[in-house]
Design an enzyme around this catalytic site. Structure first.
Site, PDB file in Angstrom:
ATOM      1  N   CYS A  40     -18.080 -22.106 -37.434  1.00 35.41           N
ATOM      2  CA  CYS A  40     -19.427 -22.581 -37.107  1.00 35.41           C
ATOM      3  C   CYS A  40     -20.376 -21.394 -36.986  1.00 35.41           C
ATOM      4  O   CYS A  40     -19.971 -20.288 -36.636  1.00 35.41           O
ATOM      5  CB  CYS A  40     -19.359 -23.342 -35.778  1.00 35.41           C
ATOM      6  SG  CYS A  40     -20.940 -23.961 -35.186  1.00 35.41           S
ATOM      7  N   SER A  42     -22.461 -20.917 -34.740  1.00 38.89           N
ATOM      8  CA  SER A  42     -22.660 -20.515 -33.335  1.00 38.89           C
ATOM      9  C   SER A  42     -21.868 -19.266 -32.974  1.00 38.89           C
ATOM     10  O   SER A  42     -22.323 -18.448 -32.162  1.00 38.89           O
ATOM     11  CB  SER A  42     -22.280 -21.655 -32.392  1.00 38.89           C
ATOM     12  OG  SER A  42     -23.099 -22.769 -32.620  1.00 38.89           O
ATOM     13  N   HIS A  45     -23.817 -16.252 -33.452  1.00 41.58           N
ATOM     14  CA  HIS A  45     -24.827 -15.955 -32.416  1.00 41.58           C
ATOM     15  C   HIS A  45     -24.237 -15.034 -31.350  1.00 41.58           C
ATOM     16  O   HIS A  45     -24.946 -14.315 -30.656  1.00 41.58           O
ATOM     17  CB  HIS A  45     -25.305 -17.232 -31.720  1.00 41.58           C
ATOM     18  CG  HIS A  45     -25.972 -18.223 -32.619  1.00 41.58           C
ATOM     19  ND1 HIS A  45     -26.711 -17.870 -33.708  1.00 41.58           N
ATOM     20  CD2 HIS A  45     -26.028 -19.565 -32.568  1.00 41.58           C
ATOM     21  CE1 HIS A  45     -27.182 -18.959 -34.291  1.00 41.58           C
ATOM     22  NE2 HIS A  45     -26.777 -20.005 -33.625  1.00 41.58           N
ATOM     23  N   HIS A  64     -14.505 -22.183 -31.881  1.00 42.63           N
ATOM     24  CA  HIS A  64     -14.575 -23.352 -30.990  1.00 42.63           C
ATOM     25  C   HIS A  64     -14.453 -24.648 -31.771  1.00 42.63           C
ATOM     26  O   HIS A  64     -14.849 -25.700 -31.288  1.00 42.63           O
ATOM     27  CB  HIS A  64     -15.895 -23.313 -30.204  1.00 42.63           C
ATOM     28  CG  HIS A  64     -17.100 -23.396 -31.095  1.00 42.63           C
ATOM     29  ND1 HIS A  64     -17.589 -22.316 -31.786  1.00 42.63           N
ATOM     30  CD2 HIS A  64     -17.875 -24.442 -31.444  1.00 42.63           C
ATOM     31  CE1 HIS A  64     -18.632 -22.688 -32.501  1.00 42.63           C
ATOM     32  NE2 HIS A  64     -18.819 -23.981 -32.326  1.00 42.63           N
ATOM     33  N   CYS A 172     -16.529 -29.534 -33.516  1.00 43.88           N
ATOM     34  CA  CYS A 172     -17.948 -29.195 -33.345  1.00 43.88           C
ATOM     35  C   CYS A 172     -18.815 -29.836 -34.418  1.00 43.88           C
ATOM     36  O   CYS A 172     -19.527 -30.796 -34.157  1.00 43.88           O
ATOM     37  CB  CYS A 172     -18.178 -27.673 -33.323  1.00 43.88           C
ATOM     38  SG  CYS A 172     -19.933 -27.275 -33.177  1.00 43.88           S
TER      39      CYS A 172
HETATM   40  N1  LIG Z   1     -26.375 -28.172 -30.305  1.00 38.84           N
HETATM   41  C1  LIG Z   1     -25.095 -28.004 -30.527  1.00 38.84           C
HETATM   42  O1  LIG Z   1     -24.246 -28.576 -29.846  1.00 38.84           O
HETATM   43  C2  LIG Z   1     -24.671 -27.131 -31.657  1.00 38.84           C
HETATM   44  C3  LIG Z   1     -23.349 -27.160 -32.103  1.00 38.84           C
HETATM   45  C4  LIG Z   1     -22.999 -26.404 -33.206  1.00 38.84           C
HETATM   46  C5  LIG Z   1     -23.923 -25.619 -33.832  1.00 38.84           C
HETATM   47  N2  LIG Z   1     -25.190 -25.570 -33.364  1.00 38.84           N
HETATM   48  C6  LIG Z   1     -26.221 -24.777 -34.013  1.00 38.84           C
HETATM   49  O2  LIG Z   1     -26.686 -25.497 -35.140  1.00 38.84           O
HETATM   50  C7  LIG Z   1     -27.220 -24.556 -36.090  1.00 38.84           C
HETATM   51  C8  LIG Z   1     -26.630 -24.840 -37.450  1.00 38.84           C
HETATM   52  O3  LIG Z   1     -25.254 -24.462 -37.462  1.00 38.84           O
HETATM   53  P1  LIG Z   1     -24.419 -24.524 -38.822  1.00 38.84           P
HETATM   54  O4  LIG Z   1     -23.012 -24.183 -38.458  1.00 38.84           O
HETATM   55  O5  LIG Z   1     -24.724 -25.765 -39.538  1.00 38.84           O
HETATM   56  O6  LIG Z   1     -25.069 -23.293 -39.625  1.00 38.84           O
HETATM   57  P2  LIG Z   1     -25.049 -23.040 -41.202  1.00 38.84           P
HETATM   58  O7  LIG Z   1     -25.323 -21.599 -41.377  1.00 38.84           O
HETATM   59  O8  LIG Z   1     -23.835 -23.643 -41.805  1.00 38.84           O
HETATM   60  O9  LIG Z   1     -26.293 -23.902 -41.750  1.00 38.84           O
HETATM   61  C9  LIG Z   1     -27.618 -23.558 -41.488  1.00 38.84           C
HETATM   62  C10 LIG Z   1     -28.453 -23.971 -42.695  1.00 38.84           C
HETATM   63  O10 LIG Z   1     -29.833 -23.730 -42.380  1.00 38.84           O
HETATM   64  C11 LIG Z   1     -30.452 -23.318 -43.574  1.00 38.84           C
HETATM   65  N3  LIG Z   1     -31.723 -22.674 -43.256  1.00 38.84           N
HETATM   66  C12 LIG Z   1     -31.942 -21.394 -42.860  1.00 38.84           C
HETATM   67  N4  LIG Z   1     -33.267 -21.183 -42.691  1.00 38.84           N
HETATM   68  C13 LIG Z   1     -33.890 -22.359 -42.965  1.00 38.84           C
HETATM   69  C14 LIG Z   1     -35.241 -22.773 -42.970  1.00 38.84           C
HETATM   70  N5  LIG Z   1     -36.239 -21.942 -42.634  1.00 38.84           N
HETATM   71  N6  LIG Z   1     -35.527 -24.065 -43.305  1.00 38.84           N
HETATM   72  C15 LIG Z   1     -34.532 -24.918 -43.642  1.00 38.84           C
HETATM   73  N7  LIG Z   1     -33.224 -24.570 -43.657  1.00 38.84           N
HETATM   74  C16 LIG Z   1     -32.913 -23.302 -43.320  1.00 38.84           C
HETATM   75  C17 LIG Z   1     -29.423 -22.418 -44.233  1.00 38.84           C
HETATM   76  O11 LIG Z   1     -29.664 -22.249 -45.621  1.00 38.84           O
HETATM   77  C18 LIG Z   1     -28.137 -23.179 -43.955  1.00 38.84           C
HETATM   78  O12 LIG Z   1     -27.801 -24.070 -45.006  1.00 38.84           O
HETATM   79  C19 LIG Z   1     -26.899 -23.174 -35.532  1.00 38.84           C
HETATM   80  O13 LIG Z   1     -28.016 -22.698 -34.816  1.00 38.84           O
HETATM   81  C20 LIG Z   1     -25.763 -23.453 -34.582  1.00 38.84           C
HETATM   82  O14 LIG Z   1     -25.623 -22.481 -33.575  1.00 38.84           O
HETATM   83  C21 LIG Z   1     -25.581 -26.313 -32.300  1.00 38.84           C
HETATM   84 ZN   LIG Z   2     -20.131 -25.097 -33.353  1.00 38.52          ZN
END
Ligand SMILES: NC(=O)c1ccc[n+]([C@@H]2O[C@H](COP(=O)([O-])OP(=O)(O)OC[C@H]3O[C@@H](n4cnc5c(N)ncnc54)[C@H](O)[C@@H]3O)[C@@H](O)[C@H]2O)c1
Ligand SMILES: [Zn+2]
Ligand SMILES: [Zn+2]
Length: 374
Positions: A40, A42, A45, A64, A172
């Protein structure tokens, strides 16, 4: 016992895969042989410091989004036994605290221990390397390892027929994305939904919106491969940027603006969130699932829209879901062919290849990279 894990010793350095010492499970704890772990965003980060102070600090083991087989249980463990297959919830769920009792176990009080990175019941570490205690980052799991010891509250027993290299995604990404659409945004049949960021989380927000009956699902992502995959998961429209999506509101939403906007970019940022207020229509729900850097304390949004158009801003952790209910439920949707898990796994890696896996994530090559262990 000895096992192997990916350790972050310092911020902005690569994951170091090395042998660690793992203590046996104590009261309420479970030793698990991991089969697979999703990568993931995260966890990155943690490397960059965007989550500084919010979860276990270096030196720590990451990961995770894992699934595996129970090898041993400590005293007092009653819900799993050796041989059981489990998915880890990245928020422990005790079932007894006020949040759990209210049906919001994604906010279980035991989650507070995540900030320490140490075991929930006694605040000590079971994981050690080079003479030092290691924390467990994000959810107290340490799934970037061949074995780990976690609290029973993190273990969700699943059907043994389900492949663990798919089941891990329920720890997740799948629940977070699906729940962001179904629970947090409360997508209803016939609505219009915009998903900003079509990676591991966004792909599942798209699937959730599809299953909830949305008539328009707009996937917004600068990477062409993500937009192509988004169509396979159920998107009806794709755009390279929020601005491009804004320019097409007349056709996509009959000029009403989207009913739901779900933010799932790799790193949240205030500017994009401000734009989301223009993308959404009257009474829209804007769901913030992507994580903004902890250091971002001030953002700019057109706040008058909250009043004049009753636009709503909603945060969502773990898809606002209940892991003990939703993980088995979504695995059943997978078994029925309603939820695509196979298409989420773009590439698998060994633990030794973890840094390659994250390089591929940054390069936009993967919906999800998954570590698969022997
Ligand atoms: N709230 C929660 O419980 C939770 C759980 C897991 C992950 N997250 C968060 O969710 C987010 C996404 O995680 P992920 O694993 O899918 O990441 P990821 O890197 O797989 O996907 C992110 C996507 O965003 C796109 N992107 C980047 N900049 C952009 C923009 N300006 N406009 C549109 N798209 C854009 C990227 O091209 C990519 O496809 C992260 O911030 C992660 O930490 C939150
Ligand atoms: Zn996650
Ligand atoms: Zn609880």
């Amino acid at each position: 016992m000895k096992t192997k894990a990916a350790i972050l010793w310092e911020r902005n350095t690569p994951w170091s895969v090395e042998e660690i010492d793992l203590d046996p499970p104590k009261t309420g704890e479970v030793l698990v042989k991991l089969a697979a772990s999703g990568m993931c965003h995260s966890d990155e980060h943690l490397v960059t410091g965007d989550l500084a102070g919010a979860t276990g600090e270096p030196p720590c083991i990451g990961g995770h989004e894992g699934a595996g087989v129970v090898l041993e249980v400590g005293p007092g463990v009653y819900s799993v036994e050796p041989g059981d297959h489990v998915v880890f919830g990245f928020i422990p769920a005790c079932g007894r605290c006020p949040s759990c009792a209210a049906g919001h176990s994604n906010l279980c009080d035991l989650g507070a221990a995540s900030a320490t990175g140490y075991q929930i019941f006694d605040g000590t570490s079971r994981h050690h390397a080079q003479g030092q205690d290691l924390r467990l980052a994000i959810g107290l799991l340490g799934t970037f390892a061949h074995h780990t010891v976690v609290n029973e509250a993190s273990c969700i027993k699943i059907d043994k027929e389900i492949p663990l290299d798919r089941a891990c995604l329920l720890g997740c990404g799948v629940v977070t994305g699906w729940g962001s659409a179904v629970y947090a945004a409360q997508v209803e049949p016939g609505e219009t939904v915009a998903v900003v960021g079509a990676g591991g989380i966004g792909a599942n927000a798209i699937q959730g919106a599809r299953l909830a009956g949305a008539r328009v699902i707009a996937a917004i992502d600068p990477v062409e491969f993500k937009r192509e995959k988004a169509m396979e998961f159920g998107a009806t429209h794709t755009y390279e940027s929020i601005n491009d999506a804004m320019g097409d509101l007349a056709t996509s939403t009959w000029n009403r603006g989207f009913d739901k906007v779900i933010m799932t970019m790799g790193v949240g940022n205030g500017e994009a969130l401000g734009q989301a207020f223009w993308l959404g229509g009257k009474r829209c729900k804007i769901v913030v699932t992507n994580i903004h850097p902890v250091a971002e304390q001030t953002i700019s949004i057109p706040a008058a829209f909250l009043t004049f158009f009753e636009k709503q801003l909603i945060g969502s952790l773990f898809g606002s879901a209940n892991p003990r209910l939703d993980i088995p439920k979504l695995l059943e949707l997978y078994t029925q062919g309603q939820l695509d898990l196979d298409g989420l796994v773009t590439k698998t890696y060994s633990l030794d290849e973890i840094n390659d896996g994250y390089a591929d994530m940054y390069a936009g090559k993967n919906i999800r990279g998954v570590l698969v262990y022997d």
